[in-house]
Enzyme design. Structure first.
Site, short mmCIF file in Angstrom:
data_model
loop_
_atom_site.label_atom_id
_atom_site.label_comp_id
_atom_site.label_asym_id
_atom_site.label_seq_id
_atom_site.Cartn_x
_atom_site.Cartn_y
_atom_site.Cartn_z
N PHE A 128 0.86 -1.19 0.00
CA PHE A 128 0.00 0.00 0.00
C PHE A 128 0.89 1.23 0.00
O PHE A 128 1.75 1.37 0.86
CB PHE A 128 -0.94 0.03 1.21
CG PHE A 128 -1.86 1.24 1.17
CD1 PHE A 128 -2.98 1.26 0.35
CD2 PHE A 128 -1.58 2.37 1.92
CE1 PHE A 128 -3.81 2.37 0.27
CE2 PHE A 128 -2.40 3.50 1.86
CZ PHE A 128 -3.51 3.50 1.03
N ASP A 215 9.31 2.70 1.76
CA ASP A 215 8.11 3.38 2.26
C ASP A 215 8.01 3.07 3.75
O ASP A 215 7.56 2.00 4.15
CB ASP A 215 6.88 2.87 1.49
CG ASP A 215 5.58 3.52 1.98
OD1 ASP A 215 5.57 4.05 3.11
OD2 ASP A 215 4.59 3.47 1.24
N LYS A 244 2.66 9.46 8.56
CA LYS A 244 1.90 9.03 9.75
C LYS A 244 2.41 9.56 11.11
O LYS A 244 1.92 10.57 11.58
CB LYS A 244 1.79 7.51 9.75
CG LYS A 244 0.92 7.03 8.58
CD LYS A 244 0.26 5.72 8.84
CE LYS A 244 -0.89 5.48 7.88
NZ LYS A 244 -0.51 4.86 6.60
C1 LIG Z 1 -0.81 5.18 5.21
C2 LIG Z 1 0.22 4.79 4.23
C3 LIG Z 1 0.41 5.51 3.04
C4 LIG Z 1 -0.46 6.67 2.63
O1 LIG Z 1 -0.40 7.74 3.51
P1 LIG Z 1 -1.48 8.92 3.41
O2 LIG Z 1 -1.00 9.93 4.41
O3 LIG Z 1 -2.82 8.34 3.74
O4 LIG Z 1 -1.45 9.45 2.02
C5 LIG Z 1 1.43 5.10 2.19
N1 LIG Z 1 2.20 4.04 2.49
C6 LIG Z 1 2.05 3.32 3.63
C7 LIG Z 1 2.96 2.17 3.92
C8 LIG Z 1 1.04 3.66 4.52
O5 LIG Z 1 0.86 2.92 5.63
#
Ligand SMILES: *Cc1c(COP(=O)(O)O)cnc(C)c1O
Length: 393
Positions: A128, A215, A244
């Protein structure tokens, strides 16, 4: 719920009014234990005094100017984050998806610099990376993409935690320029790869001249027991994205880069109106300060082990439990059946949890949770899962 809002979310029937540490109170005054931290955001818990003070003080001075001027807090945050992560330079934005957009743009610039006209990024199944067009195209979940085609080109998908698959891709795809990967997959079901996975990825990237782009939007900021999850391995990424937990709830994202990748953006290549403004950076500076001062990443490691051991003891022998896994305070309990209903049952008992990948209970408690609170969480959760199974769900 109000019709004035677009129906982007299947919301639970509760609205919170205030918080304190691991606890939230709804508009009826009922108290809930928060074991999800607003999805790995409020790592320091709710209403943390250091964050509140930093925000108030900064709001009285200056909220926003513009990136056409110098911003002292952004400068300071860039210096502290790059030092902590062993990276060279930072770009600040407002969310995880935006941080990944910056990483994707860096990879493309990097590719064009090498004379590759269609630079391609390897991304993983069940990953994701966000909801913008480029990041949903990078995401390995059809549900996130459906209806939004045509997808952005330039991504090749590989199975997670499978080096051989990447070696095969390397043989046949000279246009690959980077790998974008989560050190632990969060939304994909709390999948922890083999211990040497990142080191193998690093070696593969070095061999082929690819950028290793991590990420760490969910895994970063102390969540897994180190400031950043890659620090469990003896490697450095070329690019890392954060969001986050970075602002403990104040919207801020960052894309950090090292070496050649840190020199790619030139004035006019990229930007953001709000990105790295004085207020958001004040929150992130307070997060870094509080994390370092209280060794919160070490607390995440200790508490994570405690919870994993407790869960293993309470649930490990049950035949309806497929797997209990995690790293630090990123914990998944995979059941042998769909268990989305557990979220509502937990809510009724005053506990906030989450279910991902349909059958995996996900825990992302605040790093400030006490031992007593952790015991309470274990107790409520094991009772809850036992009742859910007993009801023949
Ligand atoms: C939550 C998340 C995102 C997206 O972040 P947003 O602030 O909602 O755009 C991208 N990568 C990972 C691994 C995430 O957990």
């Amino acid at each position: 719920m109000s019709n004035a809002l677009m129906s982007t979310y299947a919301r639970l029937p509760v609205t919170f009014e205030k918080g304190d540490g691991c606890w939230l109170w709804d508009t009826e005054g009922k108290r809930y234990m928060d074991a999800i931290s607003g999805i790995a955001v409020c790592n320091l818990g709710h209403a943390h005094p250091a964050i509140a003070t930093a925000l108030c003080e900064q709001a009285h001075k200056l909220v926003h100017t513009s990136n056409i001027y110098g911003i002292a807090n952004q400068q300071a945050l860039g210096e502290q984050l790059t030092a902590l992560a062993g990276m060279d330079r930072a770009f600040f934005c407002n969310s995880g998806a935006e941080a990944n957009e910056a990483a994707i743009k860096l990879a493309r610039l990097y590719g064009h610099g090498k004379g590759i006209d269609t630079p391609t990024i390897i991304v993983m199944e069940q990953s994701f990376h966000g909801r913008t067009l480029a990041t949903l195209s990078a995401t390995g979940n059809r549900k996130v993409q459906a209806g939004f085609e045509p997808l952005v080109k330039g991504f090749l998908r590989a199975p997670y935690n499978d080096l051989a698959a990447l070696e095969t891709i390397a043989k046949h795809n000279p246009e690959v320029v980077a790998i974008l990967v989560e050190p632990v997959q969060g939304e994909g079901g709390v999948r922890v790869p083999e211990e040497n996975y990142l080191a193998q990825l690093r070696a593969l990237c070095d061999k082929h001249g690819w950028l290793l782009m991590l990420d760490e939007i969910q895994t970063g900021m102390g969540r897994t027991g180190k400031p950043f999850a890659f620090q469990h391995s003896d490697i450095q990424p070329d690019v890392m994205t954060l969001a986050k937990g970075l602002g403990n709830g104040v919207p801020i994202g960052a894309c950090l880069a090292r070496g050649a990748a840190a020199e790619l953006f030139k004035p006019g290549n990229h930007g953001s109106t709000f990105g790295g403004n004085p207020l958001a950076c004040a929150a992130a500076l307070a997060v870094l300060d509080t994390m370092a001062h209280n060794r919160l990443h070490e607390r995440a490691e200790e508490l994570g082990l405690r919870l994993l051991t407790g869960l293993e003891l309470a649930l490990g022998e049950q035949d309806y439990v497929e797997d209990i896994r995690g790293l630090g305070l990123m914990i998944g309990i995979e059941l042998d059946r769909p268990c989305g209903e557990l979220v509502g049952m937990a809510l009724a008992r005053g506990l906030l949890i989450n279910v991902t990948a349909n059958n995996t209970v996900r825990l992302l408690p605040p790093l400030v949770m006490s031992d007593d609170e952790a015991e309470q969480l274990l107790h409520t959760l094991t009772d809850l899962i036992a009742d859910f199974i007993a009801q023949g769900k």
